[in-house]
Design a protein around this motif. Structure first.
Motif, PDB file in Angstrom:
ATOM      1  N   TYR A  31      19.052  50.424  34.085  1.00  0.00           N
ATOM      2  CA  TYR A  31      18.980  49.154  34.895  1.00  0.00           C
ATOM      3  C   TYR A  31      20.348  47.929  34.838  1.00  0.00           C
ATOM      4  O   TYR A  31      20.372  46.256  35.352  1.00  0.00           O
ATOM      5  CB  TYR A  31      17.619  48.213  35.410  1.00  0.00           C
ATOM      6  CG  TYR A  31      17.127  49.277  36.050  1.00  0.00           C
ATOM      7  CD1 TYR A  31      17.437  50.560  37.206  1.00  0.00           C
ATOM      8  CD2 TYR A  31      15.556  49.736  35.100  1.00  0.00           C
ATOM      9  CE1 TYR A  31      15.842  51.772  37.935  1.00  0.00           C
ATOM     10  CE2 TYR A  31      14.619  50.485  35.796  1.00  0.00           C
ATOM     11  CZ  TYR A  31      14.402  51.327  36.460  1.00  0.00           C
ATOM     12  OH  TYR A  31      14.033  52.089  36.629  1.00  0.00           O
ATOM     13  N   SER A  32      20.868  48.481  34.112  1.00  0.00           N
ATOM     14  CA  SER A  32      22.000  46.977  33.213  1.00  0.00           C
ATOM     15  C   SER A  32      22.961  47.922  32.803  1.00  0.00           C
ATOM     16  O   SER A  32      23.472  47.513  31.863  1.00  0.00           O
ATOM     17  CB  SER A  32      21.404  46.349  32.290  1.00  0.00           C
ATOM     18  OG  SER A  32      22.248  44.735  32.010  1.00  0.00           O
ATOM     19  N   PRO A  33      24.380  48.279  33.447  1.00  0.00           N
ATOM     20  CA  PRO A  33      25.419  48.464  33.264  1.00  0.00           C
ATOM     21  C   PRO A  33      25.748  47.429  32.789  1.00  0.00           C
ATOM     22  O   PRO A  33      25.894  45.858  32.950  1.00  0.00           O
ATOM     23  CB  PRO A  33      25.911  48.566  34.945  1.00  0.00           C
ATOM     24  CG  PRO A  33      25.402  48.003  35.710  1.00  0.00           C
ATOM     25  CD  PRO A  33      24.243  48.134  35.163  1.00  0.00           C
ATOM     26  N   VAL A  34      27.186  48.046  31.926  1.00  0.00           N
ATOM     27  CA  VAL A  34      28.165  47.069  31.265  1.00  0.00           C
ATOM     28  C   VAL A  34      28.898  46.160  32.192  1.00  0.00           C
ATOM     29  O   VAL A  34      29.017  46.751  33.294  1.00  0.00           O
ATOM     30  CB  VAL A  34      29.040  47.942  30.579  1.00  0.00           C
ATOM     31  CG1 VAL A  34      30.387  46.586  30.048  1.00  0.00           C
ATOM     32  CG2 VAL A  34      28.596  48.190  29.545  1.00  0.00           C
ATOM     33  N   TRP A  35      28.848  44.983  32.502  1.00  0.00           N
ATOM     34  CA  TRP A  35      29.383  44.296  33.266  1.00  0.00           C
ATOM     35  C   TRP A  35      31.149  42.999  32.468  1.00  0.00           C
ATOM     36  O   TRP A  35      30.493  42.795  31.159  1.00  0.00           O
ATOM     37  CB  TRP A  35      29.129  43.702  34.302  1.00  0.00           C
ATOM     38  CG  TRP A  35      28.039  43.277  33.913  1.00  0.00           C
ATOM     39  CD1 TRP A  35      26.895  43.209  33.317  1.00  0.00           C
ATOM     40  CD2 TRP A  35      27.931  41.664  34.053  1.00  0.00           C
ATOM     41  NE1 TRP A  35      26.303  42.144  33.661  1.00  0.00           N
ATOM     42  CE2 TRP A  35      26.638  41.003  33.354  1.00  0.00           C
ATOM     43  CE3 TRP A  35      29.147  40.298  33.498  1.00  0.00           C
ATOM     44  CZ2 TRP A  35      26.266  39.759  33.149  1.00  0.00           C
ATOM     45  CZ3 TRP A  35      28.574  38.998  34.031  1.00  0.00           C
ATOM     46  CH2 TRP A  35      27.689  38.671  33.646  1.00  0.00           C
ATOM     47  N   TYR A  36      31.163  42.219  33.176  1.00  0.00           N
ATOM     48  CA  TYR A  36      31.986  41.248  33.072  1.00  0.00           C
ATOM     49  C   TYR A  36      33.005  40.141  34.307  1.00  0.00           C
ATOM     50  O   TYR A  36      33.209  41.047  35.225  1.00  0.00           O
ATOM     51  CB  TYR A  36      33.261  41.141  31.690  1.00  0.00           C
ATOM     52  CG  TYR A  36      34.600  41.668  32.187  1.00  0.00           C
ATOM     53  CD1 TYR A  36      35.295  41.133  32.383  1.00  0.00           C
ATOM     54  CD2 TYR A  36      35.138  43.232  31.814  1.00  0.00           C
ATOM     55  CE1 TYR A  36      36.593  42.035  32.488  1.00  0.00           C
ATOM     56  CE2 TYR A  36      36.238  43.542  32.850  1.00  0.00           C
ATOM     57  CZ  TYR A  36      36.810  42.186  32.199  1.00  0.00           C
ATOM     58  OH  TYR A  36      37.613  43.649  32.936  1.00  0.00           O
ATOM     59  N   LEU A  37      33.230  39.313  34.040  1.00  0.00           N
ATOM     60  CA  LEU A  37      33.511  38.585  35.200  1.00  0.00           C
ATOM     61  C   LEU A  37      34.308  36.833  34.357  1.00  0.00           C
ATOM     62  O   LEU A  37      34.643  37.176  33.191  1.00  0.00           O
ATOM     63  CB  LEU A  37      32.092  37.456  35.562  1.00  0.00           C
ATOM     64  CG  LEU A  37      32.953  36.728  36.684  1.00  0.00           C
ATOM     65  CD1 LEU A  37      32.837  37.474  38.310  1.00  0.00           C
ATOM     66  CD2 LEU A  37      31.044  34.845  37.085  1.00  0.00           C
ATOM     67  N   ALA A  38      35.780  37.574  35.557  1.00  0.00           N
ATOM     68  CA  ALA A  38      36.695  36.852  34.559  1.00  0.00           C
ATOM     69  C   ALA A  38      37.482  35.829  35.775  1.00  0.00           C
ATOM     70  O   ALA A  38      37.547  36.264  36.173  1.00  0.00           O
ATOM     71  CB  ALA A  38      37.856  37.750  33.594  1.00  0.00           C
ATOM     72  N   VAL A  39      38.098  35.086  35.618  1.00  0.00           N
ATOM     73  CA  VAL A  39      39.430  34.458  36.017  1.00  0.00           C
ATOM     74  C   VAL A  39      40.404  35.231  36.160  1.00  0.00           C
ATOM     75  O   VAL A  39      41.119  34.896  34.762  1.00  0.00           O
ATOM     76  CB  VAL A  39      39.980  32.797  35.874  1.00  0.00           C
ATOM     77  CG1 VAL A  39      40.061  31.788  37.397  1.00  0.00           C
ATOM     78  CG2 VAL A  39      38.058  31.952  36.356  1.00  0.00           C
ATOM     79  N   ASP A  40      41.225  35.552  37.511  1.00  0.00           N
ATOM     80  CA  ASP A  40      43.001  36.124  37.357  1.00  0.00           C
ATOM     81  C   ASP A  40      43.360  34.898  38.015  1.00  0.00           C
ATOM     82  O   ASP A  40      43.631  34.766  38.774  1.00  0.00           O
ATOM     83  CB  ASP A  40      42.720  36.962  37.859  1.00  0.00           C
ATOM     84  CG  ASP A  40      44.171  37.574  37.808  1.00  0.00           C
ATOM     85  OD1 ASP A  40      44.821  37.393  36.891  1.00  0.00           O
ATOM     86  OD2 ASP A  40      43.995  38.872  38.593  1.00  0.00           O
ATOM     87  N   HIS A  41      44.351  33.800  37.101  1.00  0.00           N
ATOM     88  CA  HIS A  41      45.503  32.994  37.847  1.00  0.00           C
ATOM     89  C   HIS A  41      46.010  33.282  37.805  1.00  0.00           C
ATOM     90  O   HIS A  41      46.751  33.026  38.912  1.00  0.00           O
ATOM     91  CB  HIS A  41      45.411  32.260  36.540  1.00  0.00           C
ATOM     92  CG  HIS A  41      44.528  30.967  36.217  1.00  0.00           C
ATOM     93  ND1 HIS A  41      43.381  30.186  36.086  1.00  0.00           N
ATOM     94  CD2 HIS A  41      43.257  31.693  34.879  1.00  0.00           C
ATOM     95  CE1 HIS A  41      42.990  29.886  36.033  1.00  0.00           C
ATOM     96  NE2 HIS A  41      42.634  30.407  34.983  1.00  0.00           N
ATOM     97  N   THR A  42      47.237  34.695  37.957  1.00  0.00           N
ATOM     98  CA  THR A  42      48.119  35.222  38.450  1.00  0.00           C
ATOM     99  C   THR A  42      47.511  35.610  40.025  1.00  0.00           C
ATOM    100  O   THR A  42      48.808  35.471  40.835  1.00  0.00           O
ATOM    101  CB  THR A  42      48.359  36.578  37.661  1.00  0.00           C
ATOM    102  OG1 THR A  42      48.509  36.088  36.376  1.00  0.00           O
ATOM    103  CG2 THR A  42      49.437  37.574  38.107  1.00  0.00           C
ATOM    104  N   THR A  43      46.346  36.052  40.294  1.00  0.00           N
ATOM    105  CA  THR A  43      45.919  36.277  41.918  1.00  0.00           C
ATOM    106  C   THR A  43      45.095  35.538  42.865  1.00  0.00           C
ATOM    107  O   THR A  43      44.692  35.708  43.463  1.00  0.00           O
ATOM    108  CB  THR A  43      45.474  37.721  41.808  1.00  0.00           C
ATOM    109  OG1 THR A  43      44.361  38.383  41.035  1.00  0.00           O
ATOM    110  CG2 THR A  43      46.169  39.056  41.720  1.00  0.00           C
ATOM    111  N   ALA A  44      44.892  34.406  41.594  1.00  0.00           N
ATOM    112  CA  ALA A  44      43.841  33.599  42.272  1.00  0.00           C
ATOM    113  C   ALA A  44      42.375  33.663  42.841  1.00  0.00           C
ATOM    114  O   ALA A  44      42.221  33.971  43.550  1.00  0.00           O
ATOM    115  CB  ALA A  44      44.508  32.448  43.167  1.00  0.00           C
ATOM    116  N   CYS A  45      42.288  34.787  41.498  1.00  0.00           N
ATOM    117  CA  CYS A  45      41.273  35.760  42.112  1.00  0.00           C
ATOM    118  C   CYS A  45      39.728  35.519  40.973  1.00  0.00           C
ATOM    119  O   CYS A  45      40.363  35.608  39.949  1.00  0.00           O
ATOM    120  CB  CYS A  45      41.204  37.556  42.085  1.00  0.00           C
ATOM    121  SG  CYS A  45      42.147  37.130  44.134  1.00  0.00           S
ATOM    122  N   VAL A  46      38.648  35.439  41.399  1.00  0.00           N
ATOM    123  CA  VAL A  46      37.499  35.963  40.817  1.00  0.00           C
ATOM    124  C   VAL A  46      37.331  37.565  40.207  1.00  0.00           C
ATOM    125  O   VAL A  46      37.203  37.979  41.456  1.00  0.00           O
ATOM    126  CB  VAL A  46      36.151  34.793  40.556  1.00  0.00           C
ATOM    127  CG1 VAL A  46      34.773  35.125  39.783  1.00  0.00           C
ATOM    128  CG2 VAL A  46      36.505  33.403  40.504  1.00  0.00           C
TER     129      VAL A  46
END
Length: 128
Positions: free
Chosen positions: A64-79
């Motif tokens: 029930y808990s896969p590997v993940w990460y949350l990051a900011v990509d300033h190049t594309t202005a996306c999270v």
């Protein structure tokens, strides 16, 4: 479609980085003798973001808990939320209990007949 290729390639790097340094070396994505030893280094190496742009992560999979990460990509202005694909028995068990459900996002308006309707998997437990 060709205009989107660089952006697609960039986000594929975020996706690939979720597999970590061992898998990336085995697949030849990074050199076998690369000094990269931890997951965060793999993300930074593949995406060229700063380590401080990795906002949160969970690098060990369990049911029930896969590997993940949350990051900011300033190049594309996306999270970017990157989830690793199935690579372990825990991932397989998580996959088996998940169900696709409609997902609505405030920034998108999709109708049920829309073939591009977004779905999310139910059954995942996220760390706070």
């Amino acid at each position: 479609i060709l205009e989107a290729a660089p952006v697609v390639e960039r986000f594929m790097r975020f996706s690939s980085a979720a597999y970590g340094p061992t898998a990336l070396k085995a697949l030849g994505t990074v050199p076998l003798l690369s000094p990269i030893t931890c997951n965060e280094e793999a993300v930074v190496c593949l995406t060229a973001i700063s380590p401080s742009d990795i906002l949160a992560s969970s690098w060990s999979a369990s049911i029930y808990s896969p590997v993940w990460y949350l990051a900011v990509d300033h190049t594309t202005a996306c999270v970017v939320l990157a989830l690793r694909g199935t690579t372990s028995v825990a991932d397989i068990l998580t996959d088996l209990v998940c169900e696709a459900m409609p997902c609505s996002l405030p920034c998108l308006t999709l109708t049920p007949s829309d073939p591009e309707e977004l779905s999310t998997e139910v059954g995942l437990q996220w760390d706070d």
